[in-house]
Design a protein around this motif. Structure first.
Motif, mmCIF file in Angstrom:
data_model
loop_
_atom_site.group_PDB
_atom_site.id
_atom_site.type_symbol
_atom_site.label_atom_id
_atom_site.label_comp_id
_atom_site.label_asym_id
_atom_site.label_seq_id
_atom_site.Cartn_x
_atom_site.Cartn_y
_atom_site.Cartn_z
ATOM 1 N N LEU A 7 0.921 -1.163 0.016
ATOM 2 C CA LEU A 7 0.047 0.163 0.076
ATOM 3 C C LEU A 7 1.112 1.337 0.029
ATOM 4 O O LEU A 7 1.631 1.333 0.901
ATOM 5 N N GLY A 8 0.983 2.098 -1.001
ATOM 6 C CA GLY A 8 1.636 3.202 -1.082
ATOM 7 C C GLY A 8 1.097 4.257 -0.792
ATOM 8 O O GLY A 8 -0.087 4.572 -1.332
ATOM 9 N N VAL A 9 1.428 4.861 0.239
ATOM 10 C CA VAL A 9 0.675 6.321 0.507
ATOM 11 C C VAL A 9 1.483 7.279 0.719
ATOM 12 O O VAL A 9 2.676 7.301 0.918
ATOM 13 N N CYS A 10 1.034 8.331 -0.130
ATOM 14 C CA CYS A 10 2.034 9.550 -0.094
ATOM 15 C C CYS A 10 2.565 10.163 1.157
ATOM 16 O O CYS A 10 1.649 10.758 1.846
ATOM 17 N N GLY A 11 3.825 10.266 1.232
ATOM 18 C CA GLY A 11 4.265 10.443 2.439
ATOM 19 C C GLY A 11 5.948 10.044 2.454
ATOM 20 O O GLY A 11 6.222 9.797 1.341
ATOM 21 N N ASP A 12 6.202 9.709 3.614
ATOM 22 C CA ASP A 12 7.879 9.439 3.429
ATOM 23 C C ASP A 12 7.731 8.143 4.476
ATOM 24 O O ASP A 12 8.728 8.108 5.431
ATOM 25 N N GLU A 13 7.086 7.092 4.209
ATOM 26 C CA GLU A 13 6.968 6.054 5.239
ATOM 27 C C GLU A 13 6.631 4.770 4.377
ATOM 28 O O GLU A 13 5.694 4.742 3.566
ATOM 29 N N PHE A 14 7.382 3.837 4.726
ATOM 30 C CA PHE A 14 7.203 2.501 3.823
ATOM 31 C C PHE A 14 6.748 1.433 5.149
ATOM 32 O O PHE A 14 7.730 0.961 5.901
ATOM 33 N N SER A 15 5.566 0.938 5.150
ATOM 34 C CA SER A 15 5.182 0.024 6.292
ATOM 35 C C SER A 15 4.836 -1.179 5.734
ATOM 36 O O SER A 15 4.145 -1.352 4.728
ATOM 37 N N ILE A 16 4.929 -2.407 6.541
ATOM 38 C CA ILE A 16 4.373 -3.480 6.161
ATOM 39 C C ILE A 16 3.555 -3.926 7.269
ATOM 40 O O ILE A 16 3.553 -4.004 8.474
ATOM 41 N N LEU A 17 2.230 -4.100 6.858
ATOM 42 C CA LEU A 17 1.201 -4.529 7.663
ATOM 43 C C LEU A 17 1.203 -6.048 7.760
ATOM 44 O O LEU A 17 0.826 -6.299 9.333
ATOM 45 N N ARG A 18 1.155 -6.818 6.892
ATOM 46 C CA ARG A 18 1.080 -8.250 7.122
ATOM 47 C C ARG A 18 2.279 -8.981 6.376
ATOM 48 O O ARG A 18 2.396 -8.354 5.142
ATOM 49 N N SER A 19 2.681 -10.036 6.708
ATOM 50 C CA SER A 19 3.667 -10.931 5.758
ATOM 51 C C SER A 19 3.611 -12.134 6.312
ATOM 52 O O SER A 19 3.461 -12.375 7.430
ATOM 53 N N MET A 245 -7.789 -9.453 1.448
ATOM 54 C CA MET A 245 -6.977 -10.042 0.370
ATOM 55 C C MET A 245 -5.733 -10.608 1.151
ATOM 56 O O MET A 245 -5.480 -12.071 0.514
ATOM 57 N N PHE A 246 -5.408 -10.501 2.571
ATOM 58 C CA PHE A 246 -4.500 -11.670 3.121
ATOM 59 C C PHE A 246 -5.403 -13.002 3.177
ATOM 60 O O PHE A 246 -4.718 -14.046 3.000
ATOM 61 N N ASN A 247 -6.519 -12.935 3.627
ATOM 62 C CA ASN A 247 -7.283 -14.056 3.742
ATOM 63 C C ASN A 247 -7.572 -14.912 2.819
ATOM 64 O O ASN A 247 -7.632 -15.998 2.473
ATOM 65 N N LEU A 248 -8.069 -14.274 1.598
ATOM 66 C CA LEU A 248 -8.309 -14.740 0.241
ATOM 67 C C LEU A 248 -7.261 -15.222 -0.242
ATOM 68 O O LEU A 248 -7.506 -16.357 -0.980
ATOM 69 N N TYR A 249 -6.029 -14.979 0.106
ATOM 70 C CA TYR A 249 -4.916 -15.688 -0.591
ATOM 71 C C TYR A 249 -4.313 -16.836 0.389
ATOM 72 O O TYR A 249 -3.137 -17.028 0.590
ATOM 73 N N GLY A 250 -5.111 -17.065 1.517
ATOM 74 C CA GLY A 250 -4.698 -18.136 2.269
ATOM 75 C C GLY A 250 -3.588 -17.645 3.241
ATOM 76 O O GLY A 250 -2.876 -18.604 3.781
ATOM 77 N N GLY A 251 -3.463 -16.507 3.633
ATOM 78 C CA GLY A 251 -2.441 -15.900 4.479
ATOM 79 C C GLY A 251 -0.967 -15.983 3.970
ATOM 80 O O GLY A 251 -0.108 -15.490 4.666
ATOM 81 N N ASN A 252 -0.868 -16.311 2.523
ATOM 82 C CA ASN A 252 0.342 -16.161 2.133
ATOM 83 C C ASN A 252 0.614 -14.911 1.463
ATOM 84 O O ASN A 252 0.417 -14.641 0.197
ATOM 85 N N ALA A 253 0.738 -13.684 2.292
ATOM 86 C CA ALA A 253 0.572 -12.424 1.631
ATOM 87 C C ALA A 253 1.557 -11.507 2.277
ATOM 88 O O ALA A 253 1.700 -11.571 3.528
ATOM 89 N N VAL A 254 1.939 -10.440 1.736
ATOM 90 C CA VAL A 254 2.705 -9.541 2.406
ATOM 91 C C VAL A 254 1.893 -8.318 2.243
ATOM 92 O O VAL A 254 1.532 -7.822 1.019
ATOM 93 N N VAL A 255 1.684 -7.571 3.229
ATOM 94 C CA VAL A 255 0.882 -6.328 3.044
ATOM 95 C C VAL A 255 1.582 -5.120 3.791
ATOM 96 O O VAL A 255 1.979 -5.084 4.592
ATOM 97 N N GLU A 256 1.833 -4.173 2.544
ATOM 98 C CA GLU A 256 2.751 -2.979 2.730
ATOM 99 C C GLU A 256 2.112 -1.797 2.514
ATOM 100 O O GLU A 256 1.196 -1.737 1.817
ATOM 101 N N VAL A 257 2.737 -0.608 3.107
ATOM 102 C CA VAL A 257 1.989 0.743 2.932
ATOM 103 C C VAL A 257 3.169 1.641 2.638
ATOM 104 O O VAL A 257 4.139 1.588 3.376
#
Length: 343
Positions: A7-19, A245-257
């Motif tokens: 998830l790219g959010v305009c600012g100066d931070e790169f975050s990992i929500l789920r992996s 989306m994480f659940n739809l792919y069976g937990g095999n997901a990386v969620v980033e912002v």
């Protein structure tokens, strides 16, 4: 299918929500160059990149179990979102515009016969690009501003369940922001009807760009209640979208912002590359050879040991031929001698 939600959010931070366990992000404050964010997505999915990424935030992880998809959501107009505490964040340096075209090309090259889902969408600019199975899965997805506005006023839209607070149904800026959240909801809804796509062997790619929050900030001001409410609604919607989306792919997901306040000029990449090429000429007056890439040592070793092996084979064969006894080692001479004796 691969899943890496970015998830790219305009600012100066790169975050990992789920992996998943196969992708390891280290907790630290290492800056990530904005132009290398697509390389982080590619490496986390198991693809190679042209230039080695010496960023300690991404560990090697499990090379035999990679995520099933990548989802990149770029949100403009805010430098930081109040994300859950469990996430990991990194500062961004040189926040230039980026895209996942290189990742999409890698998917097309390696999985061309399996038609993976590739969806790239910017609702506010009416930009949409769908390849493979995405054409059939998301054929009903609203992509133009007119379609998005009409979708909001349908009975099953998010307006019936979303707390608007200070936002209004009658303001075009507010409706643009809400319509982008509607797109997030519709993507998970449509994908849930085709769950088999999340279980195949080809990686999927989602790249979304949201500009609604930036427009809310321009319209009301960043200190306004509307902007604060929109930011909170966006965080909740992104977290819900990431979880679904994480659940739809069976937990095999990386969620980033990715949070970036404002991108640099879209031409900054080209300008920088041109400047770099001109600088290399002035800084290299002695016509020295170019710097080879990290594949050089591999190619050098392959060629070196192949030439050594061939040279040894030629020497051994030549030596044996030179010292061969025709009467003993050659069957031709032996057969001839026996025939002469019989005659």
């Amino acid at each position: 299918s691969f899943f890496c939600l970015i998830l790219g959010v305009c600012g100066d931070e790169f975050s990992i929500l789920r992996s998943p366990q196969s992708v390891v992000f280290r907790d630290g404050s290492w800056p990530i160059p904005g132009e290398r964010i697509p390389d982080v997505a590619a490496l986390s999915m198991g693809f190679s990149v042209d230039e080695e990424l010496s960023w300690p935030g991404l560990a090697v992880g499990d090379l035999f179990h990679r995520p099933r998809a990548t989802v990149l959501v770029t949100v403009k107009g805010v430098d930081k979102l109040t994300l859950p505490v469990k996430g990991i964040s990194y500062p961004i340096e040189n926040a230039v515009p980026f895209s996942l075209d290189s990742v999409a090309n890698a998917i097309h090259t390696l999985f061309s016969e399996e038609t993976p889902v590739v969806l790239q969408l910017a609702p506010s600019e009416e930009r949409v690009y769908m390849v493979g199975k995405a054409n059939s899965v998301f054929e009903d997805l609203s992509v133009t501003l007119r379609q998005l506005r009409n979708r909001l006023f349908q009975d099953n839209s998010i307006l019936s369940s979303l707390p608007l607070n200070s936002l209004s149904r009658n303001n075009e800026v507010d409706l643009l922001f809400l319509s982008e959240l509607q797109v997030l909801h519709d993507i998970t809804s449509l994908l849930s009807r085709h769950k088999h796509l999340a279980k195949d062997h080809s990686p999927d790619l989602y790249s979304l760009e949201l500009a609604g929050l930036e427009e809310v900030g321009k319209r009301y001001g960043e200190d306004s209640q509307q902007f604060k409410d929109a930011s909170q609604i966006l965080v909740d919607s992104l977290q819900k979208f990431a979880d679904e989306m994480f659940n739809l792919y069976g937990g095999n997901a990386v969620v980033e912002v990715v949070a970036v306040k404002a991108f640099n000029s879209p031409l900054s990449r080209k300008t920088r590359s041109i400047l770099q090429s001109s600088e290399s000429k002035t800084e290299n007056p002695y016509n020295l050879a170019y710097q080879y890439n990290y594949n050089y040592s591999v190619i050098f070793n392959i060629i070196l040991w192949m030439m050594i092996g061939l040279a040894l084979a030629v020497i051994v064969i030549s030596y044996n031929l030179w010292n061969m006894d025709p009467g003993y080692d050659s069957i031709i001479y032996r057969m001839t001698n026996q025939k002469i004796r019989m005659d």
